[in-house]
Design a protein around this motif. Structure first.
Motif, PDB file in Angstrom:
ATOM      1  N   LEU A  21       0.832  -1.198   0.000  1.00  0.00           N
ATOM      2  CA  LEU A  21       0.000   0.000   0.000  1.00  0.00           C
ATOM      3  C   LEU A  21       0.870   1.253   0.000  1.00  0.00           C
ATOM      4  CD1 LEU A  21      -3.175   0.567   2.067  1.00  0.00           C
ATOM      5  CD2 LEU A  21      -1.370   2.230   2.291  1.00  0.00           C
ATOM      6  N   LEU A  22       0.508   2.203  -0.861  1.00  0.00           N
ATOM      7  CA  LEU A  22       1.197   3.496  -0.859  1.00  0.00           C
ATOM      8  C   LEU A  22       0.250   4.561  -0.343  1.00  0.00           C
ATOM      9  CD1 LEU A  22       3.071   3.999  -4.282  1.00  0.00           C
ATOM     10  CD2 LEU A  22       4.052   3.296  -2.100  1.00  0.00           C
ATOM     11  N   ASN A  23       0.642   5.264   0.693  1.00  0.00           N
ATOM     12  CA  ASN A  23      -0.098   6.446   1.139  1.00  0.00           C
ATOM     13  C   ASN A  23       0.488   7.650   0.416  1.00  0.00           C
ATOM     14  OD1 ASN A  23      -1.840   5.440   3.352  1.00  0.00           O
ATOM     15  ND2 ASN A  23       0.137   4.840   4.239  1.00  0.00           N
ATOM     16  N   VAL A  24      -0.340   8.380  -0.301  1.00  0.00           N
ATOM     17  CA  VAL A  24       0.158   9.540  -1.045  1.00  0.00           C
ATOM     18  C   VAL A  24      -0.512  10.797  -0.491  1.00  0.00           C
ATOM     19  CG1 VAL A  24       0.537  10.535  -3.328  1.00  0.00           C
ATOM     20  CG2 VAL A  24       0.335   8.056  -3.084  1.00  0.00           C
ATOM     21  N   ASN A  25       0.307  11.718   0.007  1.00  0.00           N
ATOM     22  CA  ASN A  25      -0.217  12.960   0.599  1.00  0.00           C
ATOM     23  C   ASN A  25       0.145  14.160  -0.255  1.00  0.00           C
ATOM     24  OD1 ASN A  25      -0.569  11.133   2.615  1.00  0.00           O
ATOM     25  ND2 ASN A  25       0.846  12.103   4.061  1.00  0.00           N
ATOM     26  N   GLY A  26      -0.682  15.193  -0.190  1.00  0.00           N
ATOM     27  CA  GLY A  26      -0.307  16.466  -0.813  1.00  0.00           C
ATOM     28  C   GLY A  26      -0.751  16.594  -2.253  1.00  0.00           C
ATOM     29  N   ARG A  27       0.161  17.069  -3.108  1.00  0.00           N
ATOM     30  CA  ARG A  27      -0.194  17.408  -4.485  1.00  0.00           C
ATOM     31  C   ARG A  27       0.490  16.484  -5.482  1.00  0.00           C
ATOM     32  NH1 ARG A  27      -2.311  22.562  -5.215  1.00  0.00           N
ATOM     33  NH2 ARG A  27      -1.517  22.573  -7.326  1.00  0.00           N
ATOM     34  N   LEU A  28      -0.330  15.923  -6.356  1.00  0.00           N
ATOM     35  CA  LEU A  28       0.201  15.053  -7.399  1.00  0.00           C
ATOM     36  C   LEU A  28      -0.002  15.753  -8.741  1.00  0.00           C
ATOM     37  CD1 LEU A  28       1.422  12.410  -8.228  1.00  0.00           C
ATOM     38  CD2 LEU A  28      -0.709  11.262  -7.668  1.00  0.00           C
ATOM     39  N   ASP A  29       1.074  16.407  -9.228  1.00  0.00           N
ATOM     40  CA  ASP A  29       1.006  17.129 -10.504  1.00  0.00           C
ATOM     41  C   ASP A  29       2.267  16.819 -11.304  1.00  0.00           C
ATOM     42  OD1 ASP A  29       3.048  18.645  -9.366  1.00  0.00           O
ATOM     43  OD2 ASP A  29       1.814  20.408  -9.025  1.00  0.00           O
ATOM     44  N   SER A  30       2.539  17.598 -12.343  1.00  0.00           N
ATOM     45  CA  SER A  30       3.681  17.229 -13.190  1.00  0.00           C
ATOM     46  C   SER A  30       5.025  17.440 -12.500  1.00  0.00           C
ATOM     47  CB  SER A  30       3.629  17.967 -14.529  1.00  0.00           C
ATOM     48  OG  SER A  30       3.339  19.320 -14.333  1.00  0.00           O
ATOM     49  N   THR A  31       5.041  18.189 -11.388  1.00  0.00           N
ATOM     50  CA  THR A  31       6.307  18.331 -10.664  1.00  0.00           C
ATOM     51  C   THR A  31       6.577  17.114  -9.782  1.00  0.00           C
ATOM     52  OG1 THR A  31       5.477  19.476  -8.696  1.00  0.00           O
ATOM     53  CG2 THR A  31       5.985  20.856 -10.574  1.00  0.00           C
ATOM     54  N   THR A  32       5.529  16.448  -9.317  1.00  0.00           N
ATOM     55  CA  THR A  32       5.709  15.320  -8.389  1.00  0.00           C
ATOM     56  C   THR A  32       5.425  13.957  -9.021  1.00  0.00           C
ATOM     57  OG1 THR A  32       3.460  15.718  -7.575  1.00  0.00           O
ATOM     58  CG2 THR A  32       5.244  16.672  -6.305  1.00  0.00           C
ATOM     59  N   ALA A  33       4.807  13.940 -10.206  1.00  0.00           N
ATOM     60  CA  ALA A  33       4.444  12.661 -10.838  1.00  0.00           C
ATOM     61  C   ALA A  33       5.640  11.728 -11.078  1.00  0.00           C
ATOM     62  CB  ALA A  33       3.677  12.911 -12.141  1.00  0.00           C
ATOM     63  N   PRO A  34       6.829  12.249 -11.481  1.00  0.00           N
ATOM     64  CA  PRO A  34       7.955  11.324 -11.696  1.00  0.00           C
ATOM     65  C   PRO A  34       8.331  10.534 -10.441  1.00  0.00           C
ATOM     66  CG  PRO A  34       8.420  13.454 -12.716  1.00  0.00           C
ATOM     67  CD  PRO A  34       7.171  13.633 -11.892  1.00  0.00           C
ATOM     68  N   GLU A  35       8.283  11.197  -9.293  1.00  0.00           N
ATOM     69  CA  GLU A  35       8.616  10.527  -8.028  1.00  0.00           C
ATOM     70  C   GLU A  35       7.547   9.478  -7.690  1.00  0.00           C
ATOM     71  OE1 GLU A  35       8.900  13.305  -4.763  1.00  0.00           O
ATOM     72  OE2 GLU A  35       8.978  11.643  -3.327  1.00  0.00           O
ATOM     73  N   PHE A  36       6.283   9.847  -7.929  1.00  0.00           N
ATOM     74  CA  PHE A  36       5.178   8.913  -7.683  1.00  0.00           C
ATOM     75  C   PHE A  36       5.288   7.699  -8.607  1.00  0.00           C
ATOM     76  CE2 PHE A  36       0.566   7.924  -8.702  1.00  0.00           C
ATOM     77  CZ  PHE A  36       0.364   7.153  -7.558  1.00  0.00           C
ATOM     78  N   GLU A  37       5.651   7.951  -9.857  1.00  0.00           N
ATOM     79  CA  GLU A  37       5.771   6.865 -10.830  1.00  0.00           C
ATOM     80  C   GLU A  37       6.832   5.849 -10.380  1.00  0.00           C
ATOM     81  OE1 GLU A  37       6.300   8.071 -14.912  1.00  0.00           O
ATOM     82  OE2 GLU A  37       6.011   6.000 -15.593  1.00  0.00           O
ATOM     83  N   LYS A  38       7.959   6.377  -9.952  1.00  0.00           N
ATOM     84  CA  LYS A  38       9.047   5.520  -9.494  1.00  0.00           C
ATOM     85  C   LYS A  38       8.588   4.666  -8.301  1.00  0.00           C
ATOM     86  CE  LYS A  38      13.852   6.210  -8.427  1.00  0.00           C
ATOM     87  NZ  LYS A  38      14.816   7.217  -7.961  1.00  0.00           N
ATOM     88  N   ALA A  39       7.958   5.328  -7.331  1.00  0.00           N
ATOM     89  CA  ALA A  39       7.523   4.625  -6.114  1.00  0.00           C
ATOM     90  C   ALA A  39       6.460   3.575  -6.439  1.00  0.00           C
ATOM     91  CB  ALA A  39       6.977   5.640  -5.109  1.00  0.00           C
ATOM     92  N   LEU A  40       5.509   3.938  -7.296  1.00  0.00           N
ATOM     93  CA  LEU A  40       4.399   3.022  -7.582  1.00  0.00           C
ATOM     94  C   LEU A  40       4.873   1.814  -8.395  1.00  0.00           C
ATOM     95  CD1 LEU A  40       1.420   2.326  -7.385  1.00  0.00           C
ATOM     96  CD2 LEU A  40       0.971   3.813  -9.338  1.00  0.00           C
ATOM     97  N   LEU A  41       5.684   2.065  -9.409  1.00  0.00           N
ATOM     98  CA  LEU A  41       6.151   0.948 -10.238  1.00  0.00           C
ATOM     99  C   LEU A  41       7.073   0.018  -9.446  1.00  0.00           C
ATOM    100  CD1 LEU A  41       6.646   2.597 -13.750  1.00  0.00           C
ATOM    101  CD2 LEU A  41       4.679   1.323 -12.883  1.00  0.00           C
ATOM    102  N   ASN A  42       7.787   0.582  -8.476  1.00  0.00           N
ATOM    103  CA  ASN A  42       8.608  -0.236  -7.582  1.00  0.00           C
ATOM    104  C   ASN A  42       7.770  -1.056  -6.629  1.00  0.00           C
ATOM    105  OD1 ASN A  42      11.397  -0.175  -7.873  1.00  0.00           O
ATOM    106  ND2 ASN A  42      11.443   1.987  -7.267  1.00  0.00           N
TER     107      ASN A  42
END
Lengths: 106, 135
Positions: free
Chosen positions: A13-34
């Motif tokens: 499970l990933l808890n994601v807080n705050g803002r998910l936009d084009s500045t943060t999506a690359p970090e989210f992508e890395k975490a989710l695919l991992n």
């Protein structure tokens, strides 16, 4: 944006807080695919997500496609109403397993 | 009327968010309207920063927002290559996961969340005029 990962025997499970936009999506992508693991249930908890743009939706779609090759769906939990509405207008609702609450909430 | 000049760097989306928060507070917009206004402009400006420029120079994107009664009037100007979002092919929303395309959602969201979009190309600039009713 902050991401916190919970790994258990039967689910990730990933808890994601705050803002998910084009500045943060690359970090989210890395975490989710991992994090996604075809042998387990895979959840993204959006309880404390305040904002999502198409850059965030894109990452979810990439992960869902990857999982669907194994016949599984990505689960999204606890979305706030305004986030859920973006899912609805984007035709995303049927592509994911959507739950009103995180079933593993401590 | 509120104005913001944004340099073509993706990290400047944070400035946009802050600008919209302030505008929303000043004009007493609802949280839902603030969220949607941010979303519309984020999608458009992300597109401009990501695709409009074919050189490595700095470019300025000009944003104007005007509140008139129960409506927002927005103008967005960039000096990137010609791009009319209204001519972009609509995304297919009813496709299965396997067929579903990754791109094109941003413009779809903008169309869904605005009431009017007009585009013109003038003196090598893209000019986008949007109207959004406040609900």
């Amino acid at each position: 944006m902050e991401i916190n990962e919970v790994k258990k025997d039967t689910y990730n499970l990933l808890n994601v807080n705050g803002r998910l936009d084009s500045t943060t999506a690359p970090e989210f992508e890395k975490a989710l695919l991992n994090s996604i693991d075809a042998a387990k249930e895979n959840l993204v908890n959006f309880k404390d997500l305040k904002y999502i743009s198409s850059s965030g939706l894109r990452v979810l779609l990439v992960a869902a496609k990857k999982l669907s090759a194994t016949g599984k769906k990505l689960t999204i939990t606890a979305m706030q109403d305004h986030i859920k509405e973006v899912f609805d207008i984007s035709g995303f609702t049927g592509l994911f397993n959507i739950l009103p609450e995180n079933p593993y909430e401590q | 009327m509120a104005k913001l000049s944004i340099e073509n760097k993706i990290e400047n989306l944070n400035k946009l968010a802050e600008f919209i928060e302030n505008f929303g507070e000043e004009h007493e917009l609802s949280p839902k309207n603030i969220f949607e206004l941010n979303l519309i402009l984020d999608e458009l400006i992300t597109n401009i920063i990501s695709y409009a420029y074919e050189d490595d120079s700095d470019h300025i994107i000009e944003l104007d927002i005007n509140k008139e009664k129960d409506e927002l009037k927005i103008q967005l100007i960039d000096d990137g290559k010609e791009f009319n979002p209204l001519e972009k092919e609509e995304v297919k929303l009813d496709e299965d996961l396997d067929e579903r395309k990754i791109g094109g959602l941003g413009i779809h969201i903008v169309k869904e969340k605005t009431d009017e979009i007009k585009y013109k190309r003038e003196s090598n600039k893209n000019i986008l005029m949007l109207k959004k009713k406040l609900k």
